[in-house]
Design a protein around this motif. Sequence first.
Motif, PDB file in Angstrom:
ATOM      1  N   ILE A  19       0.858  -1.190   0.000  1.00 10.08           N
ATOM      2  CA  ILE A  19       0.000   0.000   0.000  1.00 10.08           C
ATOM      3  C   ILE A  19       0.890   1.236   0.000  1.00 10.08           C
ATOM      4  CG2 ILE A  19      -1.702   1.319   1.321  1.00 10.08           C
ATOM      5  CD1 ILE A  19      -2.906  -1.296   2.236  1.00 10.08           C
ATOM      6  N   PHE A  20       0.478   2.229  -0.770  1.00  9.94           N
ATOM      7  CA  PHE A  20       1.235   3.482  -0.895  1.00  9.94           C
ATOM      8  C   PHE A  20       0.297   4.647  -0.601  1.00  9.94           C
ATOM      9  CE2 PHE A  20       2.939   7.089  -3.285  1.00  9.94           C
ATOM     10  CZ  PHE A  20       4.294   7.046  -2.962  1.00  9.94           C
ATOM     11  N   VAL A  21       0.696   5.502   0.332  1.00 13.27           N
ATOM     12  CA  VAL A  21      -0.160   6.608   0.778  1.00 13.27           C
ATOM     13  C   VAL A  21       0.693   7.870   0.841  1.00 13.27           C
ATOM     14  CG1 VAL A  21      -1.723   7.400   2.589  1.00 13.27           C
ATOM     15  CG2 VAL A  21      -1.371   4.947   2.264  1.00 13.27           C
ATOM     16  N   CYS A  22       0.376   8.847   0.026  1.00 20.32           N
ATOM     17  CA  CYS A  22       1.226  10.033  -0.047  1.00 20.32           C
ATOM     18  C   CYS A  22       0.391  11.313   0.071  1.00 20.32           C
ATOM     19  CB  CYS A  22       1.990  10.023  -1.373  1.00 20.32           C
ATOM     20  SG  CYS A  22       3.222  11.330  -1.544  1.00 20.32           S
ATOM     21  N   PHE A  23       0.682  12.131   1.062  1.00 21.72           N
ATOM     22  CA  PHE A  23      -0.025  13.396   1.285  1.00 21.72           C
ATOM     23  C   PHE A  23      -1.525  13.168   1.489  1.00 21.72           C
ATOM     24  CE2 PHE A  23       3.453  15.135  -1.728  1.00 21.72           C
ATOM     25  CZ  PHE A  23       4.370  15.172  -0.691  1.00 21.72           C
ATOM     26  N   VAL A  24      -1.860  12.182   2.288  1.00 21.46           N
ATOM     27  CA  VAL A  24      -3.254  11.843   2.548  1.00 21.46           C
ATOM     28  C   VAL A  24      -3.589  11.967   4.035  1.00 21.46           C
ATOM     29  CG1 VAL A  24      -4.998  10.008   2.441  1.00 21.46           C
ATOM     30  CG2 VAL A  24      -3.375  10.314   0.544  1.00 21.46           C
ATOM     31  N   ILE A  57       3.293  -1.174   4.010  1.00 26.75           N
ATOM     32  CA  ILE A  57       2.637   0.107   3.756  1.00 26.75           C
ATOM     33  C   ILE A  57       3.725   1.182   3.740  1.00 26.75           C
ATOM     34  CG2 ILE A  57       2.167   0.574   6.217  1.00 26.75           C
ATOM     35  CD1 ILE A  57      -0.479   1.940   5.177  1.00 26.75           C
ATOM     36  N   THR A  58       3.657   2.058   2.757  1.00 24.63           N
ATOM     37  CA  THR A  58       4.574   3.189   2.656  1.00 24.63           C
ATOM     38  C   THR A  58       3.755   4.465   2.781  1.00 24.63           C
ATOM     39  OG1 THR A  58       6.142   1.995   1.258  1.00 24.63           O
ATOM     40  CG2 THR A  58       6.207   4.402   1.144  1.00 24.63           C
ATOM     41  N   VAL A  59       4.161   5.329   3.687  1.00 26.18           N
ATOM     42  CA  VAL A  59       3.418   6.573   3.921  1.00 26.18           C
ATOM     43  C   VAL A  59       4.372   7.761   3.801  1.00 26.18           C
ATOM     44  CG1 VAL A  59       1.943   7.851   5.514  1.00 26.18           C
ATOM     45  CG2 VAL A  59       1.917   5.348   5.550  1.00 26.18           C
ATOM     46  N   ILE A  60       3.996   8.734   2.999  1.00 23.81           N
ATOM     47  CA  ILE A  60       4.793   9.952   2.848  1.00 23.81           C
ATOM     48  C   ILE A  60       3.940  11.155   3.241  1.00 23.81           C
ATOM     49  CG2 ILE A  60       6.065  11.445   1.241  1.00 23.81           C
ATOM     50  CD1 ILE A  60       6.573   8.969  -0.502  1.00 23.81           C
ATOM     51  N   GLU A  61       4.471  11.990   4.126  1.00 28.48           N
ATOM     52  CA  GLU A  61       3.755  13.204   4.518  1.00 28.48           C
ATOM     53  C   GLU A  61       4.746  14.345   4.715  1.00 28.48           C
ATOM     54  OE1 GLU A  61       0.477  13.606   4.758  1.00 28.48           O
ATOM     55  OE2 GLU A  61      -0.138  11.501   4.576  1.00 28.48           O
ATOM     56  N   GLY A  62       4.283  15.570   4.511  1.00 27.34           N
ATOM     57  CA  GLY A  62       5.079  16.741   4.850  1.00 27.34           C
ATOM     58  C   GLY A  62       4.872  17.117   6.306  1.00 27.34           C
ATOM     59  N   ASP A  63       5.509  18.190   6.721  1.00 27.57           N
ATOM     60  CA  ASP A  63       5.345  18.696   8.084  1.00 27.57           C
ATOM     61  C   ASP A  63       5.664  20.188   8.049  1.00 27.57           C
ATOM     62  OD1 ASP A  63       5.826  19.492  10.807  1.00 27.57           O
ATOM     63  OD2 ASP A  63       5.984  17.361  11.315  1.00 27.57           O
ATOM     64  N   HIS A  64       4.632  21.013   8.154  1.00 30.62           N
ATOM     65  CA  HIS A  64       4.861  22.450   8.013  1.00 30.62           C
ATOM     66  C   HIS A  64       5.661  23.035   9.175  1.00 30.62           C
ATOM     67  CE1 HIS A  64       2.626  22.018   4.562  1.00 30.62           C
ATOM     68  NE2 HIS A  64       1.606  22.831   4.758  1.00 30.62           N
ATOM     69  N   ALA A  67      -1.380  19.544   9.406  1.00 36.28           N
ATOM     70  CA  ALA A  67      -0.300  19.893   8.473  1.00 36.28           C
ATOM     71  C   ALA A  67       1.077  19.531   9.028  1.00 36.28           C
ATOM     72  CB  ALA A  67      -0.357  21.392   8.155  1.00 36.28           C
ATOM     73  N   ASN A  68       1.129  19.159  10.309  1.00 39.83           N
ATOM     74  CA  ASN A  68       2.403  18.785  10.934  1.00 39.83           C
ATOM     75  C   ASN A  68       2.480  17.277  11.182  1.00 39.83           C
ATOM     76  OD1 ASN A  68       2.762  21.533  10.981  1.00 39.83           O
ATOM     77  ND2 ASN A  68       2.660  21.744  13.198  1.00 39.83           N
ATOM     78  N   VAL A  69       1.766  16.505  10.376  1.00 37.84           N
ATOM     79  CA  VAL A  69       1.645  15.069  10.658  1.00 37.84           C
ATOM     80  C   VAL A  69       2.923  14.291  10.370  1.00 37.84           C
ATOM     81  CG1 VAL A  69       0.768  14.272   8.413  1.00 37.84           C
ATOM     82  CG2 VAL A  69      -0.018  13.158  10.521  1.00 37.84           C
ATOM     83  N   GLY A  70       3.812  14.846   9.529  1.00 37.54           N
ATOM     84  CA  GLY A  70       5.017  14.101   9.143  1.00 37.54           C
ATOM     85  C   GLY A  70       5.780  13.515  10.317  1.00 37.54           C
ATOM     86  N   ARG A  71       6.012  14.347  11.329  1.00 36.45           N
ATOM     87  CA  ARG A  71       6.796  13.891  12.489  1.00 36.45           C
ATOM     88  C   ARG A  71       6.111  12.774  13.258  1.00 36.45           C
ATOM     89  NH1 ARG A  71       6.235  19.476  15.747  1.00 36.45           N
ATOM     90  NH2 ARG A  71       6.130  20.195  13.583  1.00 36.45           N
ATOM     91  N   GLU A  72       4.804  12.573  13.007  1.00 35.65           N
ATOM     92  CA  GLU A  72       4.052  11.596  13.799  1.00 35.65           C
ATOM     93  C   GLU A  72       3.926  10.230  13.130  1.00 35.65           C
ATOM     94  OE1 GLU A  72       0.387  12.861  15.603  1.00 35.65           O
ATOM     95  OE2 GLU A  72       0.967  14.972  15.474  1.00 35.65           O
ATOM     96  N   LEU A  73       4.565  10.043  11.987  1.00 31.93           N
ATOM     97  CA  LEU A  73       4.333   8.790  11.263  1.00 31.93           C
ATOM     98  C   LEU A  73       4.722   7.560  12.079  1.00 31.93           C
ATOM     99  CD1 LEU A  73       5.277   9.587   7.560  1.00 31.93           C
ATOM    100  CD2 LEU A  73       3.051   9.686   8.704  1.00 31.93           C
ATOM    101  N   TYR A  74       5.831   7.657  12.804  1.00 29.47           N
ATOM    102  CA  TYR A  74       6.257   6.482  13.584  1.00 29.47           C
ATOM    103  C   TYR A  74       5.193   6.073  14.611  1.00 29.47           C
ATOM    104  CZ  TYR A  74       9.010   3.364  16.486  1.00 29.47           C
ATOM    105  OH  TYR A  74       9.438   2.274  17.202  1.00 29.47           O
ATOM    106  N   PRO A  75       4.788   6.996  15.503  1.00 30.37           N
ATOM    107  CA  PRO A  75       3.759   6.562  16.455  1.00 30.37           C
ATOM    108  C   PRO A  75       2.433   6.186  15.795  1.00 30.37           C
ATOM    109  CG  PRO A  75       4.307   8.909  16.744  1.00 30.37           C
ATOM    110  CD  PRO A  75       5.337   8.329  15.843  1.00 30.37           C
ATOM    111  N   LEU A  76       2.042   6.844  14.711  1.00 30.13           N
ATOM    112  CA  LEU A  76       0.763   6.506  14.070  1.00 30.13           C
ATOM    113  C   LEU A  76       0.783   5.084  13.515  1.00 30.13           C
ATOM    114  CD1 LEU A  76      -0.016   9.851  12.162  1.00 30.13           C
ATOM    115  CD2 LEU A  76      -1.219   8.948  14.173  1.00 30.13           C
ATOM    116  N   LEU A  77       1.844   4.726  12.804  1.00 31.42           N
ATOM    117  CA  LEU A  77       1.922   3.380  12.229  1.00 31.42           C
ATOM    118  C   LEU A  77       2.017   2.325  13.326  1.00 31.42           C
ATOM    119  CD1 LEU A  77       4.183   4.174   9.160  1.00 31.42           C
ATOM    120  CD2 LEU A  77       1.985   3.008   9.041  1.00 31.42           C
TER     121      LEU A  77
END
Lengths: 270, 270
Positions: free
Chosen positions: B108-113, B137-144, B174-184
């Motif tokens: 699964i690939f999830v980018c900017f979602v 699962i691969t997730v890509i997000e930004g972090d403002h 908009a700051n979700v990038g830093r949270e990917l580890y705990p979210l996954l």
Amino acid sequence: MKKAYVHGYDPRENIRLQDQASTLVELLHSDTAYPPGSRVLEAGCGVGAQTIALAGNSPRALITSVDISPSSVAEAARTAAEAGLSNVHFQQADIFSLPFGPDSFDHIFVCFVLEHLPKPVEALLALKKVLRAGGTITVIEGDHGSAYFHPDSEAARRAIQCQVQLQRRAGGNANVGRELYPLLCEAGYGSVRVSPRMVYVDASKPGLVDGFIKKTFTAMIEGVRQSALEAGIAEEREFAEGIRDLYRTAEVDGVFCYTFFKAIGLKPAQ
Amino acid sequence: MKKAYVHGYDPRENIRLQDQASTLVELLHSDTAYPPGSRVLEAGCGVGAQTIALAGNSPRALITSVDISPSSVAEAARTAAEAGLSNVHFQQADIFSLPFGPDSFDHIFVCFVLEHLPKPVEALLALKKVLRAGGTITVIEGDHGSAYFHPDSEAARRAIQCQVQLQRRAGGNANVGRELYPLLCEAGYGSVRVSPRMVYVDASKPGLVDGFIKKTFTAMIEGVRQSALEAGIAEEREFAEGIRDLYRTAEVDGVFCYTFFKAIGLKPAQ
């Protein structure tokens, strides 16, 4: 083991610097190795926290490490002797009036120094004088504005700002990392290349959780507590909350980000 | 050339997304390539800005790209057809009620979602249901919150905060990038690894000065002007000043930093 750390004029600060150095050595130093016989100036060596890695990665370079503080230079020399380094000469000297002639060095290395200087461009110009044409300068600095974390915390951000403000009042700039490119360009270096070195820490990296979040960054912010209270830029309760929230980012669902910047420039031919 | 960009229901936004995609393709996509025959779900494909790179890097994978918006899916399908992609099937679908059975996908690939979703963990759980055990699962997000720059500017930071606040009001982060580890981790994925992808821009990188500072980031912040004014979270004059200061960082002595986060996790065996 402990003996190596408890000498020096400020044992707690030395411990912090040694911990920081060992955690970050690979990230900051691994791509810096000077050729045998090359003459290298380490400007602003402090207590020698970076000197060990610098000299270890360039065992046959001829390194001169200077600092404006005589006691720091003495401490650095002791640390280097204990580490068995034989290719470093230590000397007290001021960057702004270096006791070296033109073209004395093939390479210059400056780490965590510009952040303390009111006139970083002038320092870079002074260093350029003792560097040979075609020689390189390598500059490494942190940037406290690059720190962000999860859970986010207003109190933690304010505690960090205390350090930034105190450093600014002392004439320095805790956010200087991002400025290395324009600073080196303004000082007349050429082919300037900056590479950011981001420290990303989550629970999958327990060494960095302990070595970076706790013992390096939060310990550093915690270290300005008294000065911040005395300067009236922090309330005791809120500052404690900020420190607690920084340690909170070291828990299993926490994340911490910080970026160092490493720049290399060349002294152009005249 | 221009024709490819001027269709779609929001041409300016599409142009921005296409510019962003071409600047960032290498940084975000280069290490994602799925094996021939593997079944890949792209969840939240939007107008297909990432689909081109995804499908291009995995030309023999069988990709299903879904989005909740029928018009976005239609636009993505047109873009893919123009790019000559034949290995992507487009379909309108809601991440929270996917029309796929268990074990339908290998990856699964999830980018900017996730940045748009009020309940990102629930989305990751819903996606896990259609992923086979051992699949990724691969997730890509930004972090403002990772954006900082030189010259620094309070107005620019406030303009960015308008976007952050508007996205929060819409239920996103908009700051979700830093949270990917705990979210996954919270969603039950295993072996989670996060790698930050920092975009560092100075004048030595004119492509990124134009493609990232101006056409991606500042264009995005500029794009929320009207909404920010209507929501009463910005003053016209100060917002304009912030945008001017963001463009200022694209000048010859300016520097701009932003970090995307890419996470990979495994669905554990039950």
